[in-house]
Design an enzyme around this catalytic site. Structure first.
Site, PDB file in Angstrom:
ATOM      1  N   ASN A  10       1.698  15.889   0.711  1.00  0.00           N
ATOM      2  CA  ASN A  10       0.460  15.234   0.286  1.00  0.00           C
ATOM      3  C   ASN A  10      -0.682  15.863   1.076  1.00  0.00           C
ATOM      4  O   ASN A  10      -0.796  15.635   2.276  1.00  0.00           O
ATOM      5  CB  ASN A  10       0.563  13.729   0.560  1.00  0.00           C
ATOM      6  N   LYS A  12      -3.798  15.299   0.834  1.00  0.00           N
ATOM      7  CA  LYS A  12      -4.935  14.375   1.013  1.00  0.00           C
ATOM      8  C   LYS A  12      -6.259  15.094   0.684  1.00  0.00           C
ATOM      9  O   LYS A  12      -6.286  15.918  -0.219  1.00  0.00           O
ATOM     10  CB  LYS A  12      -4.934  13.803   2.433  1.00  0.00           C
ATOM     11  N   HIS A  96      -0.586   4.929  -2.554  1.00  0.00           N
ATOM     12  CA  HIS A  96      -0.581   5.431  -1.167  1.00  0.00           C
ATOM     13  C   HIS A  96      -1.322   4.433  -0.279  1.00  0.00           C
ATOM     14  O   HIS A  96      -2.311   3.827  -0.695  1.00  0.00           O
ATOM     15  CB  HIS A  96      -1.238   6.819  -1.102  1.00  0.00           C
ATOM     16  N   GLU A  98      -3.399   4.768   1.985  1.00  0.00           N
ATOM     17  CA  GLU A  98      -4.843   5.007   2.143  1.00  0.00           C
ATOM     18  C   GLU A  98      -5.608   4.463   0.938  1.00  0.00           C
ATOM     19  O   GLU A  98      -6.740   3.989   1.070  1.00  0.00           O
ATOM     20  CB  GLU A  98      -5.098   6.506   2.367  1.00  0.00           C
ATOM     21  N   GLU A 168       6.618   4.292   3.276  1.00  0.00           N
ATOM     22  CA  GLU A 168       5.739   4.843   4.302  1.00  0.00           C
ATOM     23  C   GLU A 168       5.172   3.704   5.149  1.00  0.00           C
ATOM     24  O   GLU A 168       4.160   3.090   4.772  1.00  0.00           O
ATOM     25  CB  GLU A 168       4.580   5.593   3.646  1.00  0.00           C
ATOM     26  N   GLY A 174       0.119   9.405   9.913  1.00  0.00           N
ATOM     27  CA  GLY A 174      -0.923  10.132  10.617  1.00  0.00           C
ATOM     28  C   GLY A 174      -1.075   9.718  12.078  1.00  0.00           C
ATOM     29  O   GLY A 174      -2.046  10.084  12.737  1.00  0.00           O
ATOM     30  N   SER A 214       4.501  10.627   9.597  1.00  0.00           N
ATOM     31  CA  SER A 214       4.657  11.575  10.705  1.00  0.00           C
ATOM     32  C   SER A 214       5.980  12.344  10.657  1.00  0.00           C
ATOM     33  O   SER A 214       6.620  12.561  11.681  1.00  0.00           O
ATOM     34  CB  SER A 214       4.475  10.870  12.055  1.00  0.00           C
TER      35      SER A 214
HETATM   36  C1  PEP Z   1       1.228  10.658   4.003  1.00  0.00           C
HETATM   37  O1  PEP Z   1       0.137  11.139   3.795  1.00  0.00           O
HETATM   38  O2  PEP Z   1       1.818  10.090   3.079  1.00  0.00           O
HETATM   39  C2  PEP Z   1       1.810  10.775   5.342  1.00  0.00           C
HETATM   40  C3  PEP Z   1       3.006  10.289   5.542  1.00  0.00           C
HETATM   41  O3  PEP Z   1       1.069  11.398   6.327  1.00  0.00           O
HETATM   42  P1  PEP Z   1       1.600  11.956   7.745  1.00  0.00           P
HETATM   43  O4  PEP Z   1       2.826  12.782   7.445  1.00  0.00           O
HETATM   44  O5  PEP Z   1       0.467  12.775   8.276  1.00  0.00           O
HETATM   45  O6  PEP Z   1       1.937  10.775   8.587  1.00  0.00           O
END
Ligand code: PEP
Length: 251
Positions: A10, A12, A96, A98, A168, A174, A214
Site C-alpha cells: 500500500n 498510500k 483502511h 486511515e 491491521e 506505521g 509494520s
Molecule cells: C498499511 O498501510 O496498511 C500498513 C500496514 O502500514 P505499515 O506497514 O507502514 O505499518
C-alpha cells in the site's frame, strides 16, 4: 488448507509518476519467476495506469486504495470501479484504518464500497483492526466481529472468492510496533472462525487473511509461518524495492 499467499504493498499518498514507475519496475524484476504467490501494488490513483503499464504481463495485481460504489455520477473526489479497471487495476482496498480514522468512513460506507467493487468484478481487500484503546479495553474481538459482519453485510458466499480480509491493528500501523506472531495468529484464527460461522467452513478455509502493521523484512518469515496468516499488507516497507522484495520472497 493451503491458500495462495498474497503480499500487498500500500503506497498510500506517496510517489509521483517518475517515482512510481521506477518502484513498480524494480518490483516487477524481483517478482520474475515467483509463481507460488500473488503480489499486489496499490499506488495512488494518479499513477495507477503507470504502474499497471510497468507491471503488465508480470501477473502483479494493481489495486486502488479506495473505490466508490457507483459507476459514475456526482461524487466529487471519488473514483469508480470502472475507472479503476479502465486504468489497468483489478482490485481495490476498502476500509483502511486511515480512511476510517482520518476520513471518518463508517462500516456502512465501507460495505457500500466493497459491494460496488465486487459487483463490477474487482477483487477487494477489506481492512479491519482495533485501536489501542479497544485492545486495552478488551474489545478486540467484538470490534473485529462488527467490522467483518457490517463490512460483508449482504455479500453471499459465492462472492467471497473476490474478498481478502486484512487484519491491521491500528496501533501497529506505521508505528514500528508489530503484533507478535502469536497475537496475529490468535486474531486470524478468530476471523477465520467468524467467517466459518457466517459462510461455512469451506469458504472460511478458502478466504485469505492478510496481516498488516509494520511488516518488515525482519518479521515477515515468522508471520508467514503462522497457519492462519496468508500474506501481508505492507505500508512503509513497500516503498523501498529492496525491503519489499525481501518481504515478497519470504521463506
Ligand atoms: C498499511 O498501510 O496498511 C500498513 C500496514 O502500514 P505499515 O506497514 O507502514 O505499518
Amino acid at each position: 488448507m493451503k491458500r495462495r499467499p498474497l503480499i500487498a504493498g500500500n503506497w498510500k499518498m506517496h510517489t509521483t509518476t517518475v517515482e512510481a514507475r521506477e518502484l513498480a519496475t524494480a518490483i516487477a524484476v524481483i517478482c520474475a519467476g515467483l509463481d507460488d504467490r500473488d503480489v499486489l501494488l496499490s499506488p495512488p490513483y494518479t499513477v495507477l495506469r503507470d504502474v499497471a503499464e510497468c507491471v503488465s504481463r508480470t501477473g502483479i495485481i494493481v489495486a486502488a486504495q479506495n473505490v466508490c460504489w457507483e459507476e459514475k455520477g456526482a461524487y466529487t473526489g471519488e473514483i469508480s470501479p470502472i475507472m479503476v479497471r479502465a486504468a489497468g487495476g483489478s482490485a481495490a482496498i476498502v476500509g483502511h484504518s486511515e480512511r476510517r480514522q482520518i476520513f471518518l468512513e463508517t462500516d456502512e460506507l465501507v460495505n457500500r464500497r466493497l459491494t460496488g467493487a465486487l459487483a463490477s468484478g474487482l477483487m477487494v481487500i477489506l481492512c479491519i483492526g482495533e485501536t489501542l484503546a479497544e485492545r486495552e479495553g478488551g474489545d478486540t474481538f467484538a470490534v473485529l466481529e462488527r467490522q467483518v459482519r457490517k463490512g460483508l453485510a449482504g455479500i453471499g458466499g459465492e462472492a467471497m472468492v473476490g474478498v481478502v480480509i486484512a487484519y491491521e491493528p491500528v496501533w501497529a500501523i506505521g508505528t514500528g510496533k508489530t503484533a507478535s506472531k502469536e497475537q496475529a495468529q490468535e486474531v486470524h484464527a478468530f476471523i477465520r472462525s467468524l467467517l466459518a460461522a457466517i459462510y461455512g467452513k469451506n469458504i472460511a478455509d478458502q478466504t485469505r487473511i492478510l496481516y498488516g502493521g509494520s511488516v518488515k523484512p525482519a518479521n515477515i518469515d515468522e508471520l508467514m509461518a503462522q497457519p492462519d496468516i496468508d500474506g501481508a499488507l505492507v505500508g512503509g516497507a513497500a516503498l523501498d524495492a529492496q525491503s519489499f522484495g525481501r518481504i515478497i520472497t519470504f521463506r
